[in-house]
Structures are given as structure tokens and as C-alpha cells.
Design an enzyme around this catalytic site. Structure first.
Site, PDB file in Angstrom:
ATOM      1  N   ALA A 262      -9.609  -5.539  13.119  1.00 46.51           N
ATOM      2  CA  ALA A 262      -8.455  -5.854  12.263  1.00 46.51           C
ATOM      3  C   ALA A 262      -7.171  -5.304  12.874  1.00 46.51           C
ATOM      4  O   ALA A 262      -6.140  -5.982  12.916  1.00 46.51           O
ATOM      5  CB  ALA A 262      -8.670  -5.280  10.862  1.00 46.51           C
ATOM      6  N   LYS A 263      -7.229  -4.075  13.362  1.00 51.01           N
ATOM      7  CA  LYS A 263      -6.013  -3.439  13.894  1.00 51.01           C
ATOM      8  C   LYS A 263      -5.591  -4.064  15.229  1.00 51.01           C
ATOM      9  O   LYS A 263      -4.394  -4.169  15.515  1.00 51.01           O
ATOM     10  CB  LYS A 263      -6.231  -1.927  14.044  1.00 51.01           C
ATOM     11  CG  LYS A 263      -6.431  -1.194  12.695  1.00 51.01           C
ATOM     12  CD  LYS A 263      -5.293  -1.441  11.738  1.00 51.01           C
ATOM     13  CE  LYS A 263      -5.368  -0.607  10.476  1.00 51.01           C
ATOM     14  NZ  LYS A 263      -4.308  -0.916   9.517  1.00 51.01           N
TER      15      LYS A 263
ATOM     16  N   TYR B  34     -12.740  -2.256  11.524  1.00 47.26           N
ATOM     17  CA  TYR B  34     -11.368  -1.723  11.436  1.00 47.26           C
ATOM     18  C   TYR B  34     -10.626  -1.926  12.763  1.00 47.26           C
ATOM     19  O   TYR B  34      -9.456  -2.346  12.776  1.00 47.26           O
ATOM     20  CB  TYR B  34     -11.465  -0.241  11.071  1.00 47.26           C
ATOM     21  CG  TYR B  34     -10.177   0.482  10.804  1.00 47.26           C
ATOM     22  CD1 TYR B  34      -9.483   0.309   9.603  1.00 47.26           C
ATOM     23  CD2 TYR B  34      -9.656   1.377  11.743  1.00 47.26           C
ATOM     24  CE1 TYR B  34      -8.307   1.008   9.347  1.00 47.26           C
ATOM     25  CE2 TYR B  34      -8.493   2.089  11.492  1.00 47.26           C
ATOM     26  CZ  TYR B  34      -7.819   1.898  10.295  1.00 47.26           C
ATOM     27  OH  TYR B  34      -6.656   2.592  10.051  1.00 47.26           O
TER      28      TYR B  34
ATOM     29  N   ASN C 113       1.408  -2.555   5.393  1.00 48.17           N
ATOM     30  CA  ASN C 113       0.793  -1.245   5.590  1.00 48.17           C
ATOM     31  C   ASN C 113      -0.558  -1.075   4.910  1.00 48.17           C
ATOM     32  O   ASN C 113      -1.380  -0.295   5.380  1.00 48.17           O
ATOM     33  CB  ASN C 113       1.777  -0.181   5.071  1.00 48.17           C
ATOM     34  CG  ASN C 113       1.127   1.179   4.939  1.00 48.17           C
ATOM     35  OD1 ASN C 113       0.945   1.880   5.933  1.00 48.17           O
ATOM     36  ND2 ASN C 113       0.753   1.559   3.711  1.00 48.17           N
TER      37      ASN C 113
ATOM     38  N   GLY D 271       0.823  -1.219   0.000  1.00 47.54           N
ATOM     39  CA  GLY D 271       0.000   0.000   0.000  1.00 47.54           C
ATOM     40  C   GLY D 271       0.842   1.247   0.000  1.00 47.54           C
ATOM     41  O   GLY D 271       0.648   2.154   0.814  1.00 47.54           O
TER      42      GLY D 271
ATOM     43  N   ILE E  83      -3.480  10.740  10.970  1.00 48.66           N
ATOM     44  CA  ILE E  83      -2.424  11.142  10.036  1.00 48.66           C
ATOM     45  C   ILE E  83      -3.084  11.694   8.769  1.00 48.66           C
ATOM     46  O   ILE E  83      -4.054  11.103   8.267  1.00 48.66           O
ATOM     47  CB  ILE E  83      -1.534   9.921   9.668  1.00 48.66           C
ATOM     48  CG1 ILE E  83      -1.076   9.155  10.928  1.00 48.66           C
ATOM     49  CG2 ILE E  83      -0.340  10.359   8.825  1.00 48.66           C
ATOM     50  CD1 ILE E  83      -0.235   9.928  11.910  1.00 48.66           C
TER      51      ILE E  83
ATOM     52  N   SER F  87      -3.156   0.692  14.549  1.00 46.40           N
ATOM     53  CA  SER F  87      -3.821   2.001  14.708  1.00 46.40           C
ATOM     54  C   SER F  87      -4.129   2.196  16.185  1.00 46.40           C
ATOM     55  O   SER F  87      -4.284   1.211  16.918  1.00 46.40           O
ATOM     56  CB  SER F  87      -5.132   2.013  13.925  1.00 46.40           C
ATOM     57  OG  SER F  87      -5.956   3.094  14.329  1.00 46.40           O
TER      58      SER F  87
ATOM     59  N   SER G 188       1.539   3.298  -2.800  1.00 44.35           N
ATOM     60  CA  SER G 188       1.356   4.242  -3.911  1.00 44.35           C
ATOM     61  C   SER G 188       1.133   5.649  -3.392  1.00 44.35           C
ATOM     62  O   SER G 188       1.395   6.632  -4.080  1.00 44.35           O
ATOM     63  CB  SER G 188       0.178   3.799  -4.782  1.00 44.35           C
ATOM     64  OG  SER G 188      -0.924   3.472  -3.962  1.00 44.35           O
ATOM     65  N   ARG G 189       0.592   5.749  -2.182  1.00 38.72           N
ATOM     66  CA  ARG G 189       0.306   7.070  -1.608  1.00 38.72           C
ATOM     67  C   ARG G 189       0.300   6.983  -0.079  1.00 38.72           C
ATOM     68  O   ARG G 189       0.524   5.899   0.479  1.00 38.72           O
ATOM     69  CB  ARG G 189      -1.038   7.621  -2.111  1.00 38.72           C
ATOM     70  CG  ARG G 189      -2.148   6.641  -2.113  1.00 38.72           C
ATOM     71  CD  ARG G 189      -3.320   7.017  -3.030  1.00 38.72           C
ATOM     72  NE  ARG G 189      -4.284   5.909  -3.033  1.00 38.72           N
ATOM     73  CZ  ARG G 189      -5.296   5.807  -2.182  1.00 38.72           C
ATOM     74  NH1 ARG G 189      -5.534   6.789  -1.326  1.00 38.72           N
ATOM     75  NH2 ARG G 189      -6.088   4.766  -2.193  1.00 38.72           N
TER      76      ARG G 189
HETATM   77  P1  NDP Z   1      -4.353   5.608   2.026  1.00 39.13           P
HETATM   78  O1  NDP Z   1      -5.811   5.410   1.789  1.00 39.13           O
HETATM   79  O2  NDP Z   1      -3.756   6.949   1.823  1.00 39.13           O
HETATM   80  O3  NDP Z   1      -3.517   4.548   1.142  1.00 39.13           O
HETATM   81  C1  NDP Z   1      -3.892   3.204   1.135  1.00 39.13           C
HETATM   82  C2  NDP Z   1      -2.876   2.385   0.382  1.00 39.13           C
HETATM   83  O4  NDP Z   1      -3.259   1.007   0.451  1.00 39.13           O
HETATM   84  C3  NDP Z   1      -2.798   2.731  -1.103  1.00 39.13           C
HETATM   85  O5  NDP Z   1      -1.488   2.494  -1.564  1.00 39.13           O
HETATM   86  C4  NDP Z   1      -3.758   1.718  -1.722  1.00 39.13           C
HETATM   87  O6  NDP Z   1      -3.486   1.451  -3.118  1.00 39.13           O
HETATM   88  C5  NDP Z   1      -3.466   0.508  -0.862  1.00 39.13           C
HETATM   89  N1  NDP Z   1      -4.592  -0.458  -0.836  1.00 39.13           N
HETATM   90  C6  NDP Z   1      -5.840  -0.242  -0.367  1.00 39.13           C
HETATM   91  N2  NDP Z   1      -6.598  -1.345  -0.561  1.00 39.13           N
HETATM   92  C7  NDP Z   1      -5.811  -2.265  -1.156  1.00 39.13           C
HETATM   93  C8  NDP Z   1      -6.019  -3.583  -1.660  1.00 39.13           C
HETATM   94  N3  NDP Z   1      -7.199  -4.208  -1.558  1.00 39.13           N
HETATM   95  N4  NDP Z   1      -4.986  -4.222  -2.257  1.00 39.13           N
HETATM   96  C9  NDP Z   1      -3.778  -3.618  -2.371  1.00 39.13           C
HETATM   97  N5  NDP Z   1      -3.522  -2.375  -1.925  1.00 39.13           N
HETATM   98  C10 NDP Z   1      -4.527  -1.707  -1.335  1.00 39.13           C
HETATM   99  O7  NDP Z   1      -4.119   5.081   3.518  1.00 39.13           O
HETATM  100  P2  NDP Z   1      -3.117   5.630   4.663  1.00 39.13           P
HETATM  101  O8  NDP Z   1      -1.814   5.916   4.079  1.00 39.13           O
HETATM  102  O9  NDP Z   1      -3.831   6.661   5.441  1.00 39.13           O
HETATM  103  O10 NDP Z   1      -3.042   4.331   5.597  1.00 39.13           O
HETATM  104  C11 NDP Z   1      -1.981   3.394   5.509  1.00 39.13           C
HETATM  105  C12 NDP Z   1      -2.123   2.405   6.660  1.00 39.13           C
HETATM  106  O11 NDP Z   1      -2.063   3.122   7.904  1.00 39.13           O
HETATM  107  C13 NDP Z   1      -3.446   1.666   6.664  1.00 39.13           C
HETATM  108  O12 NDP Z   1      -3.262   0.341   7.109  1.00 39.13           O
HETATM  109  C14 NDP Z   1      -4.257   2.425   7.689  1.00 39.13           C
HETATM  110  O13 NDP Z   1      -5.268   1.635   8.264  1.00 39.13           O
HETATM  111  C15 NDP Z   1      -3.192   2.805   8.694  1.00 39.13           C
HETATM  112  N6  NDP Z   1      -3.546   3.931   9.532  1.00 39.13           N
HETATM  113  C16 NDP Z   1      -3.813   5.165   8.974  1.00 39.13           C
HETATM  114  C17 NDP Z   1      -4.161   6.225   9.790  1.00 39.13           C
HETATM  115  C18 NDP Z   1      -4.440   7.586   9.257  1.00 39.13           C
HETATM  116  O14 NDP Z   1      -4.815   8.473  10.060  1.00 39.13           O
HETATM  117  N7  NDP Z   1      -4.278   7.856   7.968  1.00 39.13           N
HETATM  118  C19 NDP Z   1      -4.275   6.056  11.250  1.00 39.13           C
HETATM  119  C20 NDP Z   1      -3.977   4.723  11.713  1.00 39.13           C
HETATM  120  C21 NDP Z   1      -3.620   3.718  10.874  1.00 39.13           C
HETATM  121  P3  NDP Z   1      -4.184   2.374  -4.287  1.00 39.13           P
HETATM  122  O15 NDP Z   1      -3.495   3.719  -4.244  1.00 39.13           O
HETATM  123  O16 NDP Z   1      -3.912   1.622  -5.540  1.00 39.13           O
HETATM  124  O17 NDP Z   1      -5.622   2.475  -3.946  1.00 39.13           O
END
Ligand code: NDP
Length: 244
Positions: free
Chosen positions: A159-160, A156, A91, A13, A189, A143, A15-16
Site C-alpha cells: 500500500a505504501k 502495508y 494520512n 485520519g 513515529i 512510509s 483524530s490522533r
Molecule cells: P494512528 O493509529 O495513531 O491514527 C490513525 C488515524 O487514522 C486515526 O485518526 C483513525 O481514526 C484513522 N483511521 C484508521 N482507519 C480508518 C478508517 N477505516 N476510516 C477512517 N479513518 C481511519 O496512526 P499514525 O498517526 O501512527 O499513522 C498515520 C499515518 O502515518 C498512517 O497512514 C500510517 O500508515 C503512517 N505512518 C505511520 C508511522 C508511525 O511510525 N506511526 C510510520 C510510517 C507511516 P480513529 O481515531 O477514529 O480510529
């Protein structure tokens, strides 16, 4: 790892958001990087360009992390492309929020499969390599809600919390093989995942009085990978003091 071997990291995960920041921080520390993503080609290509600009080998892999067979095929391809693996950051994640009374089985399963089962799928594929090389570092992105729960996020949070149990158990199983397993519990975040939240209200409750940024998590990932040889089985809160 022998001294003349490149260090290799796989960030799912990436890409972003948080994953991308982790990949870049590890590349800055000299790691060659494999990233995975679901479907956002433009973001993934952009991340790869930024990684290559740091003069490391970087390659992206597009597949559904919730699909066991896809994970198995991708892991095999990644190990073939890169030769070995030093760091795995589990991630990738999604949210499908809603009160439990109205939560569909589809939304429950999507979140459990994408956030928790994915970590099993990826780790089980790469673990033999780490055991063989007698070193490795696995970081699971949990998380704060995995520790404290959250109304509207039963799927969620489950899972976490599952990732925390997974982390602690694996740390106990794999410590003797010099493989460290830790989790990070981010607070709020700034990424696409949190862009629709009412951040003003949230910030009031954060002792450091700001939301986190992906680099806050990435620095912790780099610390765990590079500078924490005696840390395993831990859940590192990176949340501005929200959960103490
Ligand atoms: P984003 O939504 O910004 O990015 C999610 C990433 O996961 C993308 O690269 C996406 O790919 C990829 N992804 C999602 N679904 C799938 C799938 N089915 N198969 C493969 N890749 C997948 O999320 P964050 O950066 O915010 O979160 C990253 C991690 O941190 C997550 O596990 C989240 O639960 C955890 N987290 C985030 C928090 C926050 O406040 N942001 C807080 C606590 C935990 P694509 O770009 O192709 O869609």
C-alpha cells in the site's frame, strides 16, 4: 486562491497521532481545517477543540475511508462546508501485520483499501476543485517500508509503495495545473500505531538515536504546503536517517 479567501486543509485520519499533529500545525499557519476519522469520537472532539482554540474553523467528519461511497459523500459535504480546498493530506492508515504465508485476504484487503484506495477515493473527489482553482497541494502519507519493504508487512508495504507511484504519476499529470503532489515516508513515529514495538532495539539503528514524534511529520507537511512551491513528485524521508 484569491487573496481574501481563507486557506483550507483536509487531513484524513486526524483524530490522533500524525494526522492530528498535521492538522494543528496547519491551523497554526492559518488554515481552516476539516479532519476525518473512523470512530474515535472522543479523540476527534478533543482535536476539534484544540483546533478551535487556534481561532480557525474546524469540523470533523466520521466515515470509513476504505468505503468509496462514504468518501464521495464526505468530500461533497466538506467542499460544501468549506467552499474550496488548498491542501489535502491523505494520512489515514492502519496495519494488519503478519507473515505473508499466513496473511488472510481480509487483512490484505483491509490494508490496501484503507491505506491506498482511500487516497484514490478522496483525491478523485477533490481534484476537480483544485484544477478549477489552478492551485493545490496533495500530500500522501507513505512510509519507509514503502521504499524498503518489511517482513510481516507485505500488505502495508504494498500500500505504501503504491502511494509513492500514485504521488509521482499525479505530480506529472497535475504540475501544469499548478497542483503539487508529494509523499512523506515517516520512519518510526511515536503514536498508537507503534506503541507495542520494541523501541529500544529500533533506536539503536536510527542515526539520530531517537524515535520520531508526530510534530516531526507535521512540520514537513507544513513545509510542503507553505514553503515548497518548486517541490513536486518527491518522497520526503522523515526517519532520523534510517533510510539513506
Ligand atoms: P494512528 O493509529 O495513531 O491514527 C490513525 C488515524 O487514522 C486515526 O485518526 C483513525 O481514526 C484513522 N483511521 C484508521 N482507519 C480508518 C478508517 N477505516 N476510516 C477512517 N479513518 C481511519 O496512526 P499514525 O498517526 O501512527 O499513522 C498515520 C499515518 O502515518 C498512517 O497512514 C500510517 O500508515 C503512517 N505512518 C505511520 C508511522 C508511525 O511510525 N506511526 C510510520 C510510517 C507511516 P480513529 O481515531 O477514529 O480510529
Amino acid at each position: 486562491m484569491s487573496e481574501n479567501q481563507n486557506k483550507i486543509a483536509l487531513v484524513t485520519g486526524a483524530s490522533r497521532g500524525i494526522g492530528k499533529a498535521c492538522a494543528i500545525e496547519l491551523a497554526k499557519a492559518g488554515y481552516d481545517i476539516a479532519i476525518t476519522y473512523a470512530g474515535n469520537d472522543e479523540a476527534a472532539n478533543q482535536t476539534i477543540e484544540e483546533l478551535k482554540a487556534l481561532k480557525v474553523k474546524a469540523k470533523s467528519y466520521k466515515f470509513n475511508i476504505a468505503d468509496k461511497e462514504a468518501c464521495s459523500n464526505a468530500a461533497e459535504e466538506i467542499l460544501k462546508d468549506f467552499g474550496h480546498l488548498d491542501v489535502l493530506v491523505n494520512n489515514a492508515g492502519i496495519t494488519r501485520d503478519g507473515l505473508f504465508m499466513r496473511m488472510s485476504a481480509e487483512n490484505w484487503e483491509a490494508v490496501i483499501n484503507t491505506n491506498l484506495n482511500s487516497a484514490y477515493y478522496m483525491t478523485s473527489q477533490i481534484i476537480k476543485t483544485m484544477i478549477k482553482q489552478r492551485s493545490g497541494c496533495i500530500i500522501n502519507m507513505s512510509s519507509i517500508v514503502g521504499k524498503m519493504g518489511n517482513a510481516g508487512q507485505a500488505n502495508y508495504s504494498a500500500a505504501k509503495a503504491g502511494l509513492i507511484g500514485f504521488t509521482k504519476s499525479l505530480a506529472k499529470e497535475l504540475g501544469s495545473r499548478n497542483i503539487r503532489v508529494n509523499a512523506i515516508a515517516p520512519g518510526f513515529i511515536q503514536t498508537d500505531m507503534t506503541k507495542d514495538l520494541d523501541t529500544e532495539k529500533i533506536v539503536e539503528h536510527i542515526p539520530l538515536k531517537r524515535l520520531g514524534v508526530p510534530a516531526d511529520i507535521a512540520k514537513t507537511v507544513k513545509f510542503l504546503a507553505e514553503d515548497a512551491p518548486y517541490i513536486t513528485g518527491q518522497v520526503i524521508g522523515v526517519d532520523g536517517g534510517l533510510v539513506v
